[in-house]
Write a protein that holds these residues in place. Sequence first.
Motif, short mmCIF file in Angstrom:
data_model
loop_
_atom_site.label_atom_id
_atom_site.label_comp_id
_atom_site.label_asym_id
_atom_site.label_seq_id
_atom_site.Cartn_x
_atom_site.Cartn_y
_atom_site.Cartn_z
N UNK A 3 0.82 -1.27 0.05
CA UNK A 3 -0.04 -0.12 -0.19
C UNK A 3 1.03 1.16 -0.12
N UNK A 4 0.37 2.09 -0.77
CA UNK A 4 0.98 3.52 -0.77
C UNK A 4 0.10 4.81 -0.09
N UNK A 5 0.72 5.46 0.89
CA UNK A 5 -0.32 6.68 1.35
C UNK A 5 0.10 7.94 0.25
N UNK A 6 -0.76 8.54 -0.34
CA UNK A 6 -0.63 9.72 -0.87
C UNK A 6 -1.29 10.70 0.02
N UNK A 7 -1.01 12.07 -0.13
CA UNK A 7 -1.60 12.97 0.40
C UNK A 7 -0.58 14.20 0.78
N UNK A 8 -1.22 15.35 1.15
CA UNK A 8 -0.31 16.65 1.37
C UNK A 8 0.28 16.26 2.62
N UNK A 9 1.26 17.17 3.10
CA UNK A 9 1.88 17.20 4.34
C UNK A 9 0.77 17.22 5.31
N UNK A 27 4.63 -4.10 8.08
CA UNK A 27 5.36 -2.75 8.52
C UNK A 27 4.92 -1.41 8.08
N UNK A 28 4.91 -0.31 8.84
CA UNK A 28 4.53 0.89 8.50
C UNK A 28 6.00 1.48 7.99
N UNK A 29 6.18 1.92 6.95
CA UNK A 29 7.64 2.46 6.32
C UNK A 29 7.46 3.88 6.27
N UNK A 30 8.12 5.01 6.68
CA UNK A 30 7.89 6.35 6.59
C UNK A 30 9.26 6.76 6.25
N UNK A 31 9.34 7.43 5.21
CA UNK A 31 10.94 7.99 4.79
C UNK A 31 11.16 9.26 5.76
N UNK A 32 10.05 9.84 5.90
CA UNK A 32 10.25 11.18 6.77
C UNK A 32 10.66 10.60 8.27
N UNK A 33 10.05 9.61 8.85
CA UNK A 33 10.49 8.94 10.08
C UNK A 33 11.84 8.40 10.02
N UNK A 78 8.14 -9.18 3.30
CA UNK A 78 7.79 -10.28 2.51
C UNK A 78 6.24 -10.32 2.32
N UNK A 79 5.57 -10.01 3.24
CA UNK A 79 3.85 -10.08 3.15
C UNK A 79 3.48 -8.77 2.86
N UNK A 80 4.07 -7.59 2.73
CA UNK A 80 3.61 -6.33 2.19
C UNK A 80 3.99 -5.11 3.30
N UNK A 81 3.47 -4.20 2.83
CA UNK A 81 4.02 -3.19 3.81
C UNK A 81 2.85 -1.56 3.28
N UNK A 82 2.98 -0.80 4.19
CA UNK A 82 2.52 0.71 3.99
C UNK A 82 3.46 1.40 3.78
N UNK A 83 3.67 2.19 2.50
CA UNK A 83 4.74 3.23 2.64
C UNK A 83 3.93 4.41 2.65
N UNK A 84 4.54 5.39 3.71
CA UNK A 84 4.04 6.54 3.83
C UNK A 84 5.07 7.68 3.74
N UNK A 85 4.89 8.44 2.58
CA UNK A 85 5.59 9.70 2.19
C UNK A 85 6.86 8.99 1.14
N UNK A 86 6.26 8.01 0.56
CA UNK A 86 7.21 7.46 -0.56
C UNK A 86 6.33 6.91 -1.52
N UNK A 87 6.14 6.89 -2.72
CA UNK A 87 6.89 7.96 -3.41
C UNK A 87 6.18 9.43 -3.46
N UNK A 88 7.26 10.44 -3.75
CA UNK A 88 6.93 11.59 -3.78
C UNK A 88 7.19 12.35 -4.87
#
Length: 218
Positions: A3-9, A27-33, A78-88
């Motif tokens: 999953x990718x999360x899109x949206x403004x800051x 896992x929650x993967x935030x490039x900002x974090x 392996x089973x997926x992830x949620x990307x927060x802040x990538x791609x931008x």
Amino acid sequence: MKIIMLGAPGAGKGTQAKKIAQKYGIPHISTGDIFRANIKGGTELGKKAKSYMDQGMLVPDAVTIEMLLNRIQEADCRDGYVLDGFPRTIPQAESLTEALNAMGDAIDYAIDVAVPDEAIITRMAGRRACLGCGATYHIQYNPPKQEGVCDVCGQELVLRDDDKAETVKKRLDVYHQQTQPLIDYYKKAGVLAAVDGTRDLEEVFQEITAVLGDASCQ
Ligand code: AP5
Ligand code: MG
Ligand code: ZN
């Protein structure tokens, strides 16, 4: 499930991504974090990122793409992830698509959390962040149990350096120029779902789970 999360800051990507990660066991993967953890740890990557972040600008694609592509190859992804802040940026999206294609894989959902700019400015002023674990609060809409202290890890909560009103405006400009085009990119890929991010955060989450479905992906 990828999953990718899109949206403004300040749209609530991080808030919703954490809830998704918990519900679906990914896992929650935030490039900002990741950048903020590196700044706190005084690493070379952190030093490089800080100058851009403090000005509300994007960290260069070359640095960000390599970091993210390495992260999603770790065992917990392996089973997926949620990307927060990538791609931008479009080049970031293209690199991700290519890397996944090479593994015979693809993004399942890109969720756009839509919030108008006016609402963003108010939200950011009240946000408090934990630099220890990445948890996010709002003094009014999502307060911690004890003022100024993280519920999850007990560290002190801070106003992020880039949450000053002037920097937020710059970040919004950068968002409209470089990140908003990704909405079309993922619409064309047939994986876009838009949710109304102005509603209460539990209502936003319900709208998202209606899209993702109830089944755990594990
Ligand atoms: P990043 O950390 O990703 O910041 P951002 O995208 O600007 O997003 P935010 O974390 O500010 O907002 P959010 O959408 O997560 O909202 P939140 O859930 O906290 O990136 C920071 C910087 O790092 C960038 O500017 C850039 O320099 C660099 N960077 C990162 N990734 C990069 C990349 N891929 N390429 C290049 N550079 C990169 O919510 C906001 C507030 O609102 C909180 O207080 C929350 O409690 C509250 N809230 C949330 N939902 C609701 C609701 N429904 N109602 C009321 N309040 C709510
Ligand atoms: Mg965030
Ligand atoms: Zn914490």
